[in-house]
Design a protein around this motif. Structure first.
Motif: not given
Length: 505
Positions: A314-320, A354-363, A408-414
């Motif tokens: 349940h990888f989406a749970q990590f994003l939640y 940019y690589l981190a953002v693209l990887m984050g978006l993809g994952l 989700y991405m902004f939250s985890w990067f923050s």
């Protein structure tokens, strides 16, 4: 004095609200229909009967048993109760968590003073009261669930590890497993970071270099908070004399150019001092071996209802969790300064960013599209707030779950950026991995699972001003009151709607 104030503040609101909850909802509610009868079996001396629907060990029941037993002599003396099991009412069992909530607040207060010696007693007290008001933790203070006692055991384990009392820490770690099996991850987290801190004491030359670097940066930094205005000389003296081993290190990442270098250096030191580390942390090894034996004996980590709690990706749970934690800590994450900080950080190394953002978006897209699990329990019971979050937000239309990916991405990067300002890279990595190991295997979306990582996140986030703390406290109090009103003043008789898997009030 701070401990007394914290305990009195929590008791001041918890006791009357608990009395109100028990008067309006006297019967077991939600999962209490499993926990309360099981605890009452223990009160009657029947320790062999077990409800197969209960998935967690009996730690909470033992705590309640000891708690009620301590009340029995007084109750018997005044003829309030002639037999022990009479005291094990739903209200009495729920009051166990009121006591545990007070313990949690005091432990958080002491932990904050250990991790941040310069924070001051007053602000540590305010922080502890704030965490006690955290809505998810606050709500389950008044119900008979395992989460509040589980948090208390994990915080006690963390506190004694920071104080280098490893046997006591491991004992509380073992005790925490009696509340929730997933606490094994936090045992590993605490022991691993404790071991890293331990070997730093074995290399005094590195510590001297570290002190010079940190003192230079600290002396050039202007700290707005009065509680954090400490001199470089005072900082050096505290570092040398304090029994707490540099858990809060503001500029330690300056010692290493990248994460790989830091991991290699720490791994080398651990290997070179493996005998000393193994001897010091032998209590944790014993606990881990006992837990592995339990899994082999039990045939899995879950006790009962194994089909409904099977390990799932349940990888989406990590994003939640990232989004919920960032939203619950608005003054840290949802500010213009934090957005600008992340922007300036990305400008320093555009290619990597940019690589981190693209990887984050993809994952994140893969996690949301392929690994978003709608557990039958989530769809079946509309007494849970996650039922409405899932239906009214995440599943309101087919695009919404993808629209939330940038948040989700902004939250985890923050979160990573803020932790990186005060912790070593390897500490941040260990925290992120621990959160993933706790949440990803859980198929059910449940905010209760986020409480322990949330509290650890608060402990290690930068200190903010009193005005922001007050604003956040008022927000928590407003959410708490809303939760209480919706909980108390809606009918509690629910029945299964024919032809569906949903329960209705």
């Amino acid at each position: 004095m701070g401990r007394l104030v914290v305990a009195a503040a929590v008791a001041g609101w918890a006791i009357p609200i608990a009395a109100l909850v028990n008067s309006v909802v006297p019967e077991p509610y939600m999962d209490e229909i499993f926990h309360v009868p099981q605890a009452q079996q223990y009160c009657r001396g029947d320790l062999l009967t077990w409800d197969p629907m209960i998935t967690t060990p009996p730690g909470l029941y033992f705590v309640s048993l000891a708690y009620v037993a301590s009340l029995f002599p007084v109750a018997w003396m005044f003829r309030v109760a002639e037999t022990f099991d009479v005291l094990c009412s739903t209200a009495a069992l729920r009051s166990t968590n009121v006591i545990m909530a007070m313990v949690c607040a005091v432990l958080f207060h002491d932990l904050l003073l250990c991790i941040r010696p310069g924070i001051g007693e007053k602000k540590a007290t305010i922080y502890a009261i704030l965490v006690a008001l955290y809505p998810v933790h606050w709500f389950f203070t008044f119900l008979y669930y395992t989460d509040v006692a589980s948090l208390a055991a994990v915080l006690a384990m963390y506190l004694f590890c920071l104080k280098k009392q490893f046997w006591i820490s491991a004992m509380f770690g073992a005790f925490s497993l009696l509340f929730r099996q997933t606490n094994v991850i936090w045992i590993i987290f605490v022991a691993a970071n404790g071991a890293i801190s331990y070997i730093q004491d074995l290399y005094p030359k590195d510590d001297i270099i570290h002190e010079n670097i940190e003192t230079t940066h600290q002396s050039n930094r202007v700290v707005s908070s009065k509680d954090n205005k400490i001199t470089a000389q005072g900082l050096r003296r505290r570092r040398i004399n304090s029994p707490i081993n540099k858990v809060f290190v503001s500029e330690s990442t300056k010692l290493y150019n990248n994460l790989a270098e830091e991991v290699w250096d720490i791994t080398s030191k651990l290997w070179n001092s493996k005998c000393k580390v193994l001897i010091a942390f032998a209590p944790f090894v014993v606990v881990m071996l006992a837990f592995v034996s339990f899994i082999i004996w039990n045939g899995g980590i879950v006790l009962g209802a194994k089909e409904a709690h099977a390990v799932s990706p349940h990888f989406a749970q990590f994003l939640y969790f990232g989004l919920v934690a960032a939203a619950a800590l608005l003054p840290w994450h949802c500010t213009l300064s934090q957005v600008l900080d992340l922007f300036h950080l990305s400008e320093k190394n555009r290619t990597c960013s940019y690589l981190a953002v693209l990887m984050g978006l993809g994952l994140s897209f893969i996690a949301v599209h392929f690994f978003s699990i709608a557990h039958p329990y989530l769809l079946a019971d509309n007494r849970h707030y996650t039922f409405y979050v899932w239906r009214k937000i995440i599943q309101v239309n087919w695009m919404m779950k993808y629209t939330l990916i940038p948040l989700y991405m902004f939250s985890w990067f923050s979160i990573i950026n803020i932790l990186g300002k005060s912790q070593t890279r390897i500490w941040v990595l260990s925290f992120v991995l621990s959160v993933a190991l706790v949440l990803v295997p859980a198929p059910l979306v449940e905010f209760r699972y986020y409480t322990i990582p949330f509290v650890i996140l608060v402990l290690h986030s930068p200190v903010i001003g009193n005005s922001k703390l007050l604003a956040l406290g008022l927000l928590y109090a407003a959410v708490d009151m809303f939760t209480l009103v919706t909980f108390l003043f809606r009918p509690f008789h629910w029945e299964h709607e024919p032809g569906t898997q949903r329960f209705m009030w």
